[in-house]
Design a protein around this motif. Structure first.
Motif, PDB file in Angstrom:
ATOM      1  N   LEU A   1       0.815  -1.222   0.000  1.00 39.01           N
ATOM      2  CA  LEU A   1       0.000   0.000   0.000  1.00 39.01           C
ATOM      3  C   LEU A   1       0.846   1.269   0.000  1.00 39.01           C
ATOM      4  CD1 LEU A   1      -2.873  -0.998   2.458  1.00 39.01           C
ATOM      5  CD2 LEU A   1      -2.909  -0.968  -0.037  1.00 39.01           C
ATOM      6  N   THR A   2       2.105   1.158   0.394  1.00 46.77           N
ATOM      7  CA  THR A   2       2.979   2.341   0.404  1.00 46.77           C
ATOM      8  C   THR A   2       3.989   2.317  -0.737  1.00 46.77           C
ATOM      9  OG1 THR A   2       4.509   1.237   1.934  1.00 46.77           O
ATOM     10  CG2 THR A   2       2.772   2.595   2.901  1.00 46.77           C
TER      11      THR A   2
ATOM     12  N   LYS B   1       5.867   2.957  -3.936  1.00 41.36           N
ATOM     13  CA  LYS B   1       5.901   4.095  -4.867  1.00 41.36           C
ATOM     14  C   LYS B   1       7.205   4.022  -5.649  1.00 41.36           C
ATOM     15  CE  LYS B   1       5.465   9.152  -4.980  1.00 41.36           C
ATOM     16  NZ  LYS B   1       5.274  10.375  -4.142  1.00 41.36           N
TER      17      LYS B   1
ATOM     18  N   GLY C   1      -2.216   6.119  -7.625  1.00 39.96           N
ATOM     19  CA  GLY C   1      -1.207   7.057  -7.198  1.00 39.96           C
ATOM     20  C   GLY C   1      -0.821   8.031  -8.291  1.00 39.96           C
TER      21      GLY C   1
ATOM     22  N   ARG D   1      -6.730   2.939   7.332  1.00 39.37           N
ATOM     23  CA  ARG D   1      -6.632   4.416   7.305  1.00 39.37           C
ATOM     24  C   ARG D   1      -5.436   4.882   8.130  1.00 39.37           C
ATOM     25  NH1 ARG D   1     -12.301   4.095   7.769  1.00 39.37           N
ATOM     26  NH2 ARG D   1     -12.231   4.616   9.981  1.00 39.37           N
TER      27      ARG D   1
ATOM     28  N   VAL E   1      -2.097   4.263   6.201  1.00 36.23           N
ATOM     29  CA  VAL E   1      -1.745   5.242   5.168  1.00 36.23           C
ATOM     30  C   VAL E   1      -1.061   6.451   5.783  1.00 36.23           C
ATOM     31  CG1 VAL E   1      -2.674   6.781   3.409  1.00 36.23           C
ATOM     32  CG2 VAL E   1      -3.591   4.466   3.648  1.00 36.23           C
TER      33      VAL E   1
ATOM     34  N   GLN F   1      -4.134   3.417  -4.036  1.00 39.33           N
ATOM     35  CA  GLN F   1      -5.205   4.085  -3.300  1.00 39.33           C
ATOM     36  C   GLN F   1      -6.570   3.457  -3.519  1.00 39.33           C
ATOM     37  OE1 GLN F   1      -5.136   8.328  -3.887  1.00 39.33           O
ATOM     38  NE2 GLN F   1      -2.931   8.461  -3.620  1.00 39.33           N
ATOM     39  N   ASN F   2      -6.646   2.426  -4.333  1.00 39.59           N
ATOM     40  CA  ASN F   2      -7.935   1.769  -4.534  1.00 39.59           C
ATOM     41  C   ASN F   2      -8.386   1.135  -3.226  1.00 39.59           C
ATOM     42  OD1 ASN F   2      -9.511  -0.877  -5.147  1.00 39.59           O
ATOM     43  ND2 ASN F   2      -9.826   0.468  -6.910  1.00 39.59           N
ATOM     44  N   ARG F   3      -9.605   1.407  -2.796  1.00 42.71           N
ATOM     45  CA  ARG F   3     -10.067   0.987  -1.470  1.00 42.71           C
ATOM     46  C   ARG F   3     -10.372  -0.505  -1.383  1.00 42.71           C
ATOM     47  NH1 ARG F   3     -10.734   5.304   1.690  1.00 42.71           N
ATOM     48  NH2 ARG F   3     -11.014   7.347   0.699  1.00 42.71           N
TER      49      ARG F   3
END
Length: 486
Positions: free
Chosen positions: A231-232, A234, A369, A452, A455, A394-396
């Motif tokens: 999720l992080t 990049k 992102g 949440r 993130v 960022q897709n939930r």
């Protein structure tokens, strides 16, 4: 106190090595269909944290049982000396080559091992089997019969009648299909063979209980670590401003996708090691790629991941933002900020769950992102470059897909006996008739909160996220009822 030793004996190719592999949790035990694979008795210890709890001896199969029994009967003088006659049989024939397998399997029994006699209840009972059982009776050692039905034919009733003459304890035990519950039941039954084993086997069952708690907790931490990393994640790269950007964009996206897959595969590898499946072959081709999974609505149903979860997550996040607005105006908004934030956030979450498939063709990718094009300010005209950036995710729905896949993979590993040698298929098929939710509303709410927090502060949220995942896994496995019998 001496740990129990169980000598696994029986005819050739009746599942002895499979039972040893499963009970020892050792997938290095050689299991082959060719007869005579096991030539020498081999010892395998079942250990937890380096401590041996019990030992299993894998032996060759009986080869000349009737001839060996005839020799014993010929040399019998006093009924009470039958064990001594068996010992004499070994002394006279060891190394001579006439009864090599019989000598090899009888030796550890006379050294004090209890007998686990394995029979294939899919074949008819015969006088040959009766000769094997009579030889084992001569050893005067504690013994139990295990009925291992290898094929579809069932002669269990016939076998039970024959076994009654030589064994007080009989148990159906298929090493390729048993779960932890049945393994524990076997250990509980073995206590009956020898009163002195009540303490060591009781300790073994408690250790197994604690070990499986640890394995689930440790697997949950591995999943949490993978989620944090995914999720992080990049990535970026710099390209000359005059270059065609499309090839660079595709290459960067490919790197991003590959790293997501690698992070998931590493997590799965750690789970396999937790459960001692170190030699397990995995068919990764049946496990669709992460992006392909997310792109198909049918996959959400496949993993029981619902799109309204994305809406609910977005609504919760929007409500927090709206609540902050309400607080900043001292309540004069009459909670309008919270209401509007909830609605907007919910819609954004739902829309985001549908727009992810557009990522591969959209230059501006807010749901992955984004791939952003940024000229460096201080570059000279001849050395200007552009920076491509992708991530973070960022897709939930993505965290739910990752979690669902990991939990189902963990279930496959937890419930897989070590004796199974076929390649593990990761199709993760779900029974269409199973209406059980894999995640309760309470767990979902907690998971949403932890994601949440993740993130905002990945390092701080990691432990809490792992605890949440552990609770979800325990509920999915029926953990407490699964081990309550220990």
């Amino acid at each position: 106190m001496t740990n129990p030793v169980f000598v696994v004996v029986g005819a050739v190719n009746r599942g002895k090595s499979s039972i040893v592999s499963t009970l020892a949790e050792n997938d290095a035990v050689v299991i082959e269909k060719a007869p005579g694979t096991t030539q020498d008795a081999q010892t395998f210890a079942f250990k937890i944290d380096g401590q041996t709890l019990y030992t299993l001896v894998d032996t060759p199969g009986f080869e000349l049982a009737r001839q060996a029994l005839a020799w014993l009967q010929k040399h019998e003088h006093v009924h009470a000396d039958r064990a001594a006659v068996v010992r004499q049989f070994i002394q006279e024939h060891a190394g001579r080559g006439e009864f090599p397998q019989e000598c090899e399997l009888l030796r550890p029994i006379l050294e004090g091992g209890a007998i686990l006699y394995v029979v294939d209840s899919s074949v008819p009972f015969s006088p040959l089997h009766q000769a094997e059982m009579e030889i084992l009776q001569w050893t005067m050692q504690p013994r139990m019969a295990l009925l291992n039905q290898i094929n579809e034919d069932d002669y269990t009733a016939e076998w039970r009648q024959g076994l009654d003459q030589y064994f007080n304890i009989k148990l159906e035990f298929n090493a390729l299909n048993v779960d932890l519950r049945q393994r524990i039941k076997l250990l509980q039954t073995l206590i009956i063979l020898n009163d002195d084993w009540q303490y060591p086997l009781g300790q073994a069952m408690q250790a197994i209980h604690a070990e499986y708690r640890y394995r689930i907790e440790d697997s949950a931490m591995s999943i949490a670590d993978a989620l944090v990393a995914m999720l992080t994640l990049k990535l970026d790269c710099e390209v000359p401003a005059d270059d065609d950007l499309e090839p660079h964009k595709e290459a960067l996206k490919q790197r991003y996708d590959d790293q997501l897959r690698t992070l998931e595969a590493d997590c799965f590898g750690q789970i396999r090691e937790r459960y001692e499946h170190r030699h397990l072959s995995v068919d990764h081709k049946t496990f669709p790629a992460v992006q392909e999974d997310l792109l198909e609505t049918s996959h959400w149903k496949f993993l029981d991941v619902k799109q309204w979860w994305a809406m609910a997550g977005g609504a919760a996040a929007g409500a927090i933002i709206g609540g902050s607005i309400d607080a900043s105006v001292g309540g004069s908004s009459f909670l309008a900020g919270t209401v509007i934030g909830t609605g907007v956030g919910g819609i954004a979450g739902l829309v985001g769950s549908y727009q992810l498939p557009e990522v591969s063709v959209d230059v501006n990718l807010p749901f992955l992102g984004a791939l952003k094009l940024q000229p460096f300010r201080f570059a000279t005209p001849h050395h200007r470059v552009k920076k491509l950036t992708i991530g973070p995710m960022q897709n939930r729905l993505f965290p739910y897909v990752v979690l669902s896949r990991a939990i189902r993979y963990h279930h496959l590993i937890l419930t897989r006996p070590h004796a199974r040698r076929e390649q593990l298929s990761l199709s993760l098929v779900i029974n269409d008739n199973d209406d059980t939710e894999w995640m309760t509303k309470a767990h979902k709410s907690t998971f949403d909160t932890q994601i949440r927090h993740l993130v905002k502060a990945p390092d701080e949220a990691r432990t809490e996220l792992a605890a949440c995942i552990r609770d979800i896994m325990e509920a999915y496995e029926g953990f407490y009822s699964y081990l309550a019998f220990v």
